[in-house]
Design an enzyme around this catalytic site. Sequence first.
Site, PDB file in Angstrom:
ATOM      1  N   ALA A  78       0.911  -0.940  -0.243  1.00 10.05           N
ATOM      2  CA  ALA A  78      -0.163   0.154  -0.289  1.00 10.05           C
ATOM      3  C   ALA A  78       0.607   1.181  -0.157  1.00 10.05           C
ATOM      4  O   ALA A  78       0.816   2.201  -1.065  1.00 10.05           O
ATOM      5  CB  ALA A  78      -1.365  -0.020   1.622  1.00 10.05           C
ATOM      6  N   ASN A 165      -6.153   3.582  10.479  1.00 13.54           N
ATOM      7  CA  ASN A 165      -5.334   2.468  11.341  1.00 13.54           C
ATOM      8  C   ASN A 165      -5.728   1.313  12.615  1.00 13.54           C
ATOM      9  O   ASN A 165      -4.892   0.891  13.365  1.00 13.54           O
ATOM     10  CB  ASN A 165      -3.744   1.772  10.137  1.00 13.54           C
ATOM     11  CG  ASN A 165      -3.540   2.687  10.710  1.00 13.54           C
ATOM     12  OD1 ASN A 165      -3.689   3.978   9.917  1.00 13.54           O
ATOM     13  ND2 ASN A 165      -2.166   3.108  11.168  1.00 13.54           N
ATOM     14  N   HIS A 215      -0.809  -7.886   2.966  1.00 12.47           N
ATOM     15  CA  HIS A 215      -0.452  -8.647   3.901  1.00 12.47           C
ATOM     16  C   HIS A 215      -1.337  -7.961   5.033  1.00 12.47           C
ATOM     17  O   HIS A 215      -1.238  -8.527   6.411  1.00 12.47           O
ATOM     18  CB  HIS A 215       1.186  -8.377   4.467  1.00 12.47           C
ATOM     19  CG  HIS A 215       1.158  -6.872   5.326  1.00 12.47           C
ATOM     20  ND1 HIS A 215       1.495  -6.326   5.927  1.00 12.47           N
ATOM     21  CD2 HIS A 215       1.647  -5.832   4.235  1.00 12.47           C
ATOM     22  CE1 HIS A 215       1.553  -5.626   6.415  1.00 12.47           C
ATOM     23  NE2 HIS A 215       1.669  -4.607   4.834  1.00 12.47           N
ATOM     24  N   THR A 254       9.830  -6.849 -12.859  1.00 14.92           N
ATOM     25  CA  THR A 254       9.425  -8.141 -13.440  1.00 14.92           C
ATOM     26  C   THR A 254       8.997  -8.345 -11.848  1.00 14.92           C
ATOM     27  O   THR A 254       8.681  -8.020 -10.370  1.00 14.92           O
ATOM     28  CB  THR A 254      10.737  -8.718 -13.303  1.00 14.92           C
ATOM     29  OG1 THR A 254      11.217  -9.373 -14.154  1.00 14.92           O
ATOM     30  CG2 THR A 254      10.192 -10.559 -13.015  1.00 14.92           C
ATOM     31  N   CYS A 340       7.356   4.966  18.497  1.00 14.40           N
ATOM     32  CA  CYS A 340       9.198   5.289  18.723  1.00 14.40           C
ATOM     33  C   CYS A 340       9.133   5.060  16.866  1.00 14.40           C
ATOM     34  O   CYS A 340       9.880   4.889  16.435  1.00 14.40           O
ATOM     35  CB  CYS A 340       9.372   3.587  18.464  1.00 14.40           C
ATOM     36  SG  CYS A 340       9.956   3.389  20.343  1.00 14.40           S
TER      37      CYS A 340
HETATM   38  C1  LIG Z   1      -0.735  -1.162   6.415  1.00 13.65           C
HETATM   39  C2  LIG Z   1      -1.000  -0.260   5.990  1.00 13.65           C
HETATM   40  C3  LIG Z   1      -0.617   0.546   5.277  1.00 13.65           C
HETATM   41  C4  LIG Z   1       0.557  -0.158   4.185  1.00 13.65           C
HETATM   42  O1  LIG Z   1       1.202  -1.163   3.780  1.00 13.65           O
HETATM   43  P1  LIG Z   1       2.024  -1.753   3.127  1.00 13.65           P
HETATM   44  O2  LIG Z   1       1.451  -2.898   2.141  1.00 13.65           O
HETATM   45  O3  LIG Z   1       2.879  -1.669   4.472  1.00 13.65           O
HETATM   46  O4  LIG Z   1       3.091  -0.232   2.484  1.00 13.65           O
HETATM   47  C5  LIG Z   1      -0.375   1.601   4.721  1.00 13.65           C
HETATM   48  N1  LIG Z   1      -1.806   2.263   5.084  1.00 13.65           N
HETATM   49  C6  LIG Z   1      -2.613   1.598   6.057  1.00 13.65           C
HETATM   50  C7  LIG Z   1      -4.019   2.365   6.068  1.00 13.65           C
HETATM   51  C8  LIG Z   1      -2.103   1.184   6.446  1.00 13.65           C
HETATM   52  O5  LIG Z   1      -2.674   0.318   7.696  1.00 13.65           O
END
Ligand SMILES: *Cc1c(COP(=O)(O)O)cnc(C)c1O
Length: 416
Positions: A78, A165, A215, A254, A340
């Site tokens: 993301a 989040n 993930h 790739t 942190c």
């Molecule tokens: C985890 C998260 C991201 C980052 O995603 P990655 O795939 O780890 O780069 C971005 N935005 C939100 C809201 C997230 O929870």
Amino acid sequence: MAATPQGTSIYLDHAATTPCDPRVVEAMLPYFTTFFGNPGSRNHRFGWEAESAVDEAREAVAALLGADEKEIIFTSGATEANNIAIKGGAYMYEKAPAGSGQCRGHIISCTIEHKAVLDPCKRLQKEGFEVTFLEPPADGIITAEMVKAAMREDTILVSIMWANNEIGTINEIPQIGALCHERDVLFHTDATQWAGKMPVDVQRDNIDLLSMSGHKIYGPKGVGALYVRRRRPRVRLQALMDGGGQERGFRPGTLNVTGIVGLGAAARIAREQMDADAQRLLALRRRLEERITSRLTNIQVNGHAEKRLPHISNISFAFVEGESLMMACKDIAVSSGSACTSASLEPSYVLKGLGVGDELAHSSLRMSLGRGTTQAEVDHAADLIVESVKRLRELSPLFDMYNEGIDLSKVEWGHH
Ligand SMILES: *Cc1c(COP(=O)(O)O)cnc(C)c1O
């Protein structure tokens, strides 16, 4: 020796990452060995096999979003999807060129976005774009009204996350999208915590650009997707990288075939299971909150009471010290209200953004449940938290003073 997780740990940090669904791993495995081809190899079977697996995954992700498969770009996650959307969109739709001294364009985002949105916006600010970071009210929700009030003649892009989040709050995405479409303004949403857990239809919801990640939805790490609208309007983006032209030039390199196959499998499972998962997790989260809030005073659940994702709960506990609370709860894997940074513990900017004070932000826990979370785990976690908070408060002089009716806001503290 293989690393083994602590046997007693209860994982309540699914907003940070989820385990891979075993069905996802099974789908991925053949693509490391048997079908290892490069989808860019157009003249032999190995290439075709990999390409058709990528096509299938693209269809699955498109189906999850109500999109066409041509509108899906695979990325490393993301973070990359957000960067391509926000910077690529801003550069393409700029109103004045770099170095002209004029505002290159106005962007609207929000103070409690993920860093993967905030930092690209801040980069654009340095490069001559102007960004309005909306400040949410105490309930954490960004409304279409707020976006409307911030709109300017030169607004080119709005980027508002679907669900937060840290506190799980849900923004008015379809309404914000409708507003943007009325004004011919590009609309991006970071849907990392939403897509794959709650329903998305990019047509109905008026979305031009949407980021998601493998993930966070029981797929592998290091893979994600960006939805880029192709019709009404056809969204154009300036590519940020140069290379072999893969992913329509937006994301050369790739393809991560195994990761993409995993993301596709995760999307397929999510589509089948999201309703059942959401219902079950909502019941579990209510149980968790009930078991905590009914047994402790002086706590608050952060974010809007109802307009929240089913699986995220963020609670502040007054009169306990954040670090002690984390230590006391070390058998449950949760996130704290402290981040942190390089040298120090900073209170969460998201909680601060809602108006939560520094002390209270430090003594906050984010608990995020997932597909594997059981009722027994929720009960055990709640009991442990309640006991720990009670024990820490017994040691707290502040809590004593509070109980004696002393107004703590009037106490003069010594300096140290
Ligand atoms: C985890 C998260 C991201 C980052 O995603 P990655 O795939 O780890 O780069 C971005 N935005 C939100 C809201 C997230 O929870």
